[in-house]
Structures are given as C-alpha cells and as structure tokens.
Design a protein around this motif. Structure first.
Motif, short mmCIF file in Angstrom:
data_model
loop_
_atom_site.label_atom_id
_atom_site.label_comp_id
_atom_site.label_asym_id
_atom_site.label_seq_id
_atom_site.Cartn_x
_atom_site.Cartn_y
_atom_site.Cartn_z
N VAL A 1 -20.51 -21.29 -38.82
CA VAL A 1 -19.62 -21.47 -39.36
C VAL A 1 -19.95 -22.77 -40.30
O VAL A 1 -18.96 -23.31 -41.22
N GLY A 2 -21.10 -23.54 -40.43
CA GLY A 2 -21.37 -24.32 -41.18
C GLY A 2 -22.25 -25.47 -40.57
O GLY A 2 -22.67 -25.41 -39.33
N ASN A 3 -22.23 -26.72 -41.14
CA ASN A 3 -23.02 -27.75 -40.61
C ASN A 3 -22.12 -29.07 -40.12
O ASN A 3 -21.02 -28.92 -40.45
N LEU A 4 -22.64 -29.78 -39.18
CA LEU A 4 -21.96 -30.96 -38.88
C LEU A 4 -22.94 -32.01 -38.96
O LEU A 4 -23.98 -32.25 -38.14
N LEU A 5 -22.65 -32.92 -39.83
CA LEU A 5 -23.62 -34.12 -40.24
C LEU A 5 -23.02 -35.39 -39.86
O LEU A 5 -21.98 -35.68 -39.88
N GLU B 1 -13.34 -17.13 -25.85
CA GLU B 1 -14.74 -16.95 -25.56
C GLU B 1 -15.72 -17.02 -26.77
O GLU B 1 -16.70 -17.29 -26.98
N LYS B 2 -15.28 -16.10 -27.62
CA LYS B 2 -15.68 -15.89 -29.02
C LYS B 2 -15.71 -17.58 -29.85
O LYS B 2 -16.96 -17.75 -30.47
N LEU B 3 -14.51 -18.26 -29.61
CA LEU B 3 -14.58 -19.51 -30.09
C LEU B 3 -15.56 -20.39 -29.72
O LEU B 3 -16.37 -21.35 -30.26
N LEU B 4 -15.92 -20.33 -28.36
CA LEU B 4 -16.93 -21.12 -27.82
C LEU B 4 -18.27 -20.92 -28.22
O LEU B 4 -19.15 -21.64 -28.09
N LYS B 5 -18.53 -19.67 -28.44
CA LYS B 5 -19.84 -19.13 -28.81
C LYS B 5 -20.21 -19.31 -30.31
O LYS B 5 -21.36 -18.98 -30.90
N VAL B 6 -19.13 -19.90 -31.23
CA VAL B 6 -19.16 -20.24 -32.36
C VAL B 6 -20.36 -21.11 -32.63
O VAL B 6 -20.73 -22.01 -31.92
N THR B 7 -21.17 -21.01 -33.58
CA THR B 7 -22.49 -21.98 -33.82
C THR B 7 -22.43 -22.83 -34.98
O THR B 7 -21.81 -22.42 -36.13
N ILE B 8 -22.68 -24.16 -34.66
CA ILE B 8 -22.75 -25.07 -35.95
C ILE B 8 -24.15 -25.62 -35.81
O ILE B 8 -24.79 -25.96 -34.79
N LEU B 9 -24.70 -25.87 -36.96
CA LEU B 9 -26.02 -26.83 -37.39
C LEU B 9 -25.74 -28.20 -37.30
O LEU B 9 -24.99 -28.79 -38.27
N ARG B 10 -25.75 -28.90 -36.09
CA ARG B 10 -25.63 -30.52 -36.14
C ARG B 10 -26.72 -31.17 -36.53
O ARG B 10 -27.86 -31.05 -35.86
N ILE B 11 -26.68 -31.91 -37.68
CA ILE B 11 -27.80 -32.61 -38.26
C ILE B 11 -27.52 -33.99 -37.98
O ILE B 11 -26.31 -34.72 -38.22
N HIS B 12 -28.51 -34.80 -37.45
CA HIS B 12 -28.31 -36.23 -36.84
C HIS B 12 -29.28 -37.21 -37.85
O HIS B 12 -30.61 -36.74 -37.80
N VAL B 13 -28.86 -38.03 -38.38
CA VAL B 13 -29.54 -39.07 -39.15
C VAL B 13 -29.30 -40.24 -38.69
O VAL B 13 -28.30 -40.59 -38.03
N PRO B 14 -30.03 -41.37 -38.86
CA PRO B 14 -29.99 -42.70 -38.20
C PRO B 14 -28.96 -43.43 -38.63
O PRO B 14 -28.26 -44.28 -38.01
N ASP B 15 -28.56 -43.45 -40.07
CA ASP B 15 -27.36 -44.40 -40.72
C ASP B 15 -26.96 -43.65 -41.84
O ASP B 15 -27.26 -42.68 -42.26
N VAL B 16 -25.73 -44.21 -42.28
CA VAL B 16 -24.81 -43.58 -43.30
C VAL B 16 -25.53 -43.48 -44.55
O VAL B 16 -25.18 -42.72 -45.36
N THR B 17 -26.61 -44.32 -45.00
CA THR B 17 -27.25 -44.35 -46.21
C THR B 17 -28.02 -43.13 -46.34
O THR B 17 -28.14 -42.27 -47.22
N ASP B 18 -28.79 -42.94 -45.18
CA ASP B 18 -29.52 -41.64 -44.99
C ASP B 18 -28.50 -40.45 -45.06
O ASP B 18 -29.14 -39.18 -45.86
N MET C 1 -37.26 -40.94 -43.13
CA MET C 1 -35.76 -40.76 -42.71
C MET C 1 -36.00 -39.75 -41.15
O MET C 1 -36.77 -38.83 -41.71
N ASP C 2 -35.68 -40.17 -40.43
CA ASP C 2 -35.78 -39.39 -39.05
C ASP C 2 -34.35 -38.63 -38.69
O ASP C 2 -33.56 -39.01 -38.21
N ILE C 3 -34.69 -37.33 -39.34
CA ILE C 3 -33.60 -36.22 -39.36
C ILE C 3 -33.88 -35.50 -38.32
O ILE C 3 -34.95 -34.82 -38.01
N THR C 4 -33.03 -35.06 -37.31
CA THR C 4 -32.89 -34.27 -36.22
C THR C 4 -31.92 -33.14 -36.55
O THR C 4 -30.80 -33.52 -36.70
N SER C 5 -32.18 -31.82 -36.23
CA SER C 5 -31.19 -30.73 -36.22
C SER C 5 -31.24 -29.74 -35.17
O SER C 5 -32.34 -29.47 -34.63
N GLU C 6 -30.13 -29.45 -34.98
CA GLU C 6 -30.14 -28.47 -33.63
C GLU C 6 -28.97 -27.61 -33.60
O GLU C 6 -27.78 -28.00 -33.98
#
Length: 622
Positions: free
Chosen positions: A54-58, A194-211, A1-6
C-alpha cells in the motif's frame, strides 16, 4: 545519510507485543483523507491478493527532552494510511462486538470474536487503564482527542463525546463500511482482518528530519506533500520551547500570522511561503553569491533558528514576520500593497513581468531604510521594468544568469550601503569588477530586430499584454481614456477574478483561415496564406487590445474595424480610438483608419517596426 528500509506487514508495524509507537509531528496536517480515499484502501485490501503493498512509511526517531525514545517514531510520510489502518482495526473490533452480542451467534463464534478483539486491543493501546489509556498511534491534538475517546470502547466503556469533527465523521463512514451488510458473520470479518494484517508497507527509517525531507522530496507520494514550510514550522515550535521556554501555542499563532500575510483570498499559500523563505535567505541571510536551494534550505534555516534562540537574541520568527510583510508588498498581495501608490503601481508591473529573479534585490531595497531610496526607488523600479520587458521579448539573458547577477548586486548593495542615485547606478552599470544588469541585457538593435522578426505573443502572453496596455497609457496623444471613460484595462469581467475585461486581439486571425483572409493576405497565391500567417500572426504589429466581449474572431478586416458591441452599440473593433491603433493605417502613404480596407503581411511588418521604435524608447536602460 544512514537510510534503512524494510518491508513490514501491518502485523509487524502494530504488533500484539512490543513497544513500537508512532507520533504525528506538530508540523503535519490533521487527518485529511476523504471517503473516496478510504473506499480505495478498503477495496484494495478486500479484493487484492494477500500481501498487498500500500505504499511507504517514512519515519525518523521520536525525541522527548532531546533524547531518542526506543521503538518510537515520528511519521514524516504515511500518516494518512497508518491512521486509516488503525481506524479499520477499531471498526473491526466494534463489528466483532456487535456479532458477539447477537443472541444467534454460536459459542465458538463468540470465542473467535473474543480472540480478534483481544488482539486488536493490544495492537491499538498499551494498557488497560481507563484514566491513562496510551495509544500506539499519537495524532495531532484535535484528532488525538477524538481518537482517544473512540478507543474507550476497547475497555468496554462508552466512547467519549467526539462532536462533529472531520475525524469523527470519517470514522463514522468507516463504521458503515464494516456494517452487517458487508460482514454478516465473524468468518467474513476474520477473513478481512487476516488480509489487513498481511498488507505490506515499506518502512524507511532516516536519522533526522532534514534527511527525511530530502528523501521525501525525491519520492513519488500519493498523499499531500510534506513541505519546507511544514518542517520549519516544527523547528520554530521545538526550538522556541527548548530555548525560550515558549509554549507551542504561542509559536504556532506567530506562524499562522506569518502564513496569513503570505496568503491569497484568505487561504495560506504554501508555494508563496516557500518562495518567501528562499528569497529571504538570499536577500538577508546569505553571504554566498549562489542562490539557496530547497534541499539545503532546511538545514541552513535550522542552524540559523537555533543560533538566534540559543543566544537569546531577538525573536527570529518576529523578524521573518516583518520581512514577510515586505515580500507581500512585492507580490502586491491583498491588504499588503505598498502605501505609496507610485511604488505599488511599479511593483504590480514587475509581478506581471514575472520578475521573480529580482525578488532578493527588491526585498533589500524595500527592507533596508539605510539606503535612503525615497526619491530614487521609483527610478530603480522603472529600470527593472525596462530590463524585464527587454528580457521577456528577447529571452536574453537566461533566468539563471539574472538570478546570479541580482544576488551579486544585492550583496554589494547591502555591504557598502549604496544610497540614492548611487544605488541605481550600481544596479544599472555595476561598480569595479561587479557588472550591472546593463552588461547582460540586449541593446536596441537586438530588441528591434527581435520585435520585427519574431512573435511576442507565443513567447509570453503576460508580457505582451503588459506592453500593449503600458504603451496605450504612456504614448502621447488622446486615447480612449477620458474623464467620461475611466481606465479599465486592468479590470476583470463582472463576477470574475480571472477573466479580464480587455483581451489581446490578433488582427490577422489565428487558426484555420477562411477564404476571405487567404485571399486578403496572399491574393496571387492563396495557398501560401498559411505560411504567411505562421510568419506574421504573433508579431506585435498584428496585435491590439479589445474589450473582452467583442468576439471579433475570424471576421474580415473591415468587419473587425467597424464592429460594435451588440449590447451597447459602442465601437469595440479596430476603429476604437486607441493610441496603439493609430499605427494600423500607413499614415505616411496617406492611409487613414477609415479608408483602410485590407490587412497584409507588409502592414504587420510596418507596424511591428513602429512598435519596435516605441518600445526601445519607452523601455530604455539609460
């Protein structure tokens, strides 16, 4: 499973330039955050330090016509946060407009509002055309219509009609958060922006919906969980459109009909639907002797759906609808009980006995007319009831062992089409190298020993209740039920769907015993009463049934025996003419219920042995 997170800031997720866009898939729910959750995010951004996490974005790649679209993503988890942030940006734009329109606003502040508004506009939409407004965030249809209407203000137009939708109400609440009281000046508003723009989220990218489903299942999400049901709904909509040229609305309505079949009190139940999908696979789709898992179910179902639709075979969703009706019969869901009351009664018993491991077998038995079980099915269900009574009393065999055996028997039954009595014999005794359920069940000696030495009530209250009521109904002799007094053992208290009219009564009470009971069960040494209570209180010999409102509690044995319902003067204590209460006195030594005045450990053990004989006989496996 090719997972990237940033780690990404809001500034990077919805940039001023660039083509990043986000789509909420059809299987997701509409925007569902309430005011409390909106308040929490607003407060966190305003009062926490910069770069607040504030959390994750999958996300997975967004497809159109089978091809991935560059910089476009389907949001699997995080849509509520992402949508709320977008609405915050829009509310900031509108508050900036109010400040700009104020005649007291300085020229410099007006220029600053213009800069903020220009930035936000490019973060929320891609172009300036009123007729072809293209948001960066694409919501589900109902929410998207309202969202696009609201975004019209970015082109200096009046917003379109939004009605009284939940989405419109939530945005109305957000607008109040960004009102003049909270942000009286452009400086205060810019500080939040400005504070809103600096809010951080961990974006997790996976290849397909099953993964994505597998990743999501292992994540600790604060939002509403994405389920196998959500994802399969999307798969049906997508594949029916691609292979059968069917409109999404038609497939969605089919799915809604399936969900309504598997519902309680008119509300779709994701848990029931999930278990149906797992049991359906084990019963009808799999040739494996192992049970399907949630993590493998999506991949297997996706393959099966595409196989059906690509080969233009019969509509697989219609097949599932029919099987959902069978599963609803097994669960005795409202309006879906089996038409034959002799069968429905037995299925209710199996539900009460928590016989979930048997459901693939039951689906095969009820769903395959070629088995010709009209006359034998009641006997098979009676056998399963007996098996589960014994299993729940002794906790032998383990649930996993039952499931494995059930699936093996289901495969054999399906493959070789055992009919009539042969099907019963297969389930009971097996065939060849395939063992039946008898081989893993306990014999009468183990059952009797367990009932006489181990508590039943503390192991399984539901089974205890079932056994006491079933014995009361099936034992010979006259009982409390008559033409003048109907059977109410399964009834609920008036105006309740949870509180039963009849409850289990411990003759020797639970909890701290009063001195009267300490002296009664251990007259020579009252200090040992607690040990005796611990040994005997949950044995079946210490249990009986009583109308729910009797309030016998820790009354003495004699008070419990003579107790009357104060509202009706009916006897609701131990002197009620229940068949199972006949065993309370030691009849062989001349006692009667009227003459009996004490209740001891010896009484409990004697009565437990009596129960053990009745249970071994009534729930025989032969």
């Amino acid at each position: 499973m090719d997972i990237t997170s940033e780690t990404r800031t809001i500034d990077q997720l919805v940039p001023i330039s660039g083509s990043d866009s986000y789509f909420i898939p059809l299987y997701q729910r509409n925007y569902s955050w309430k005011n409390e959750q909106i308040d929490q995010l607003f407060a966190d951004i305003r009062y926490e330090d910069e770069n607040y996490y504030v959390g994750n974005l999958l996300v997975v790649p967004h497809e159109q016509q089978g091809k991935n679209i560059p910089d476009a993503y389907d949001v699997i988890d995080g849509q509520q946060r992402l949508t709320t942030v977008s609405l915050f940006l829009l509310a900031i734009w509108q508050r900036a407009q109010e400040i700009s329109n104020d005649e007291n606003t300085s020229r410099d502040d007006i220029m600053k509002t213009g800069t903020i508004q220009s930035d936000i506009k490019r973060r929320l939409i891609f172009n300036n055309s009123d007729d072809a407004l293209e948001p960066r965030l694409h919501l589900l249809e109902e929410d998207d219509t309202v969202y696009r209407s609201l975004l019209r203000v970015l082109n200096r137009n009046e917003p379109g009609r939004t009605g009284r939708t939940a989405f419109a109400k939530r945005y109305g609440y957000i607008r109040k958060l960004f009102g003049a009281d909270a942000f009286p000046t452009i400086g205060e508003l810019d500080k939040f922006y400005e504070k809103l723009l600096k809010v951080t989220i961990l974006r997790i990218h996976v290849p397909d919906v099953t993964d994505a489903f597998n990743v999501f299942s292992s994540m600790n999400s604060k939002g509403l969980p994405l389920t196998l049901v959500d994802l399969l709904k999307a798969e049906f909509i997508s594949d029916a459109g691609e292979y059968l040229d069917r409109k999404a609305e038609e497939t969605t309505n089919q799915w809604i009909a399936l969900s309504e079949t598997l519902s309680r009190d008119g509300e779709p139940d994701t848990g029931i639907t999930t278990q149906f999908l797992l049991n359906n696979w084990d019963a009808f789709e799999s040739e494996d002797n192992r049970s399907i898992t949630k993590s493998s179910a999506l991949k297997l179902y996706r393959s099966r759906i595409r196989q059906y639709y690509s080969e233009k075979r019969s509509d697989y969703l219609s097949i599932l609808q029919e099987r959902a009706g069978i599963y609803a019969q097994i669960l005795c869901l409202p309006e879906h009980e089996h038409h034959d009351q002799t069968i429905a009664k037995r299925l209710k018993a199996l539900v009460q006995l928590e016989s979930t491991q048997s459901y693939p077998l039951l689906m095969e038995l009820l769903g395959d007319p070629g088995l010709e079980l009209e006359d034998t099915l009641p006997q098979i269900l009676d056998y399963l009831i007996a098996f589960y009574v014994r299993r729940n009393i002794t906790l032998v065999p383990k649930s996993s062992n039952i499931r494995a055996r059930i699936i093996r028997l289901t495969r054999e039954l399906k493959q070789h089409k055992y009919t009539g009595i042969a099907a019963l014999n297969l389930i009971r005794n097996g065939e060849g190298d395939i063992q039946g359920l008898n081989a893993i069940s306990v014999d009468d000696n183990v059952l009797r020993t367990t009932l006489c030495t181990q508590g039943i009530y503390d192991k399984n209250k539901a089974t205890t209740r079932f056994v006491l009521i079933d014995l009361e109904r099936r034992l010979p002799g006259e009982g409390i039920v008559s033409k003048a007094r109907p059977d109410t053992f399964d009834d609920f208290v008036k105006n309740s769907t949870k509180q039963r009219r009849w409850s289990i009564e411990h003759i020797l009470p639970e909890g701290n015993l009063p001195d009267t009971w300490n002296n009664a069960i251990s007259p020579d040494n009252p200090d040992q009463a607690k040990e005796i209570q611990a040994e005997c209180v949950h044995l079946i010999g210490n249990l009986t049934l009583t109308p729910y409102n009797s309030e016998l509690g820790q009354r003495t044995f004699d008070e419990k025996k003579r107790y009357k319902d104060p509202t009706s003067s009916d006897i609701t204590g131990l002197a009620m003419p229940l068949k199972i209460n006949v065993s309370i006195p030691d009849v062989e030594n001349g006692e009667t219920l009227e003459s009996k005045t004490t209740w001891t450990a010896d009484d409990i053990k004697r009565r437990s042995a009596w129960f053990a004989d009745q249970i071994a006989q009534l729930y025989s496996l032969n």
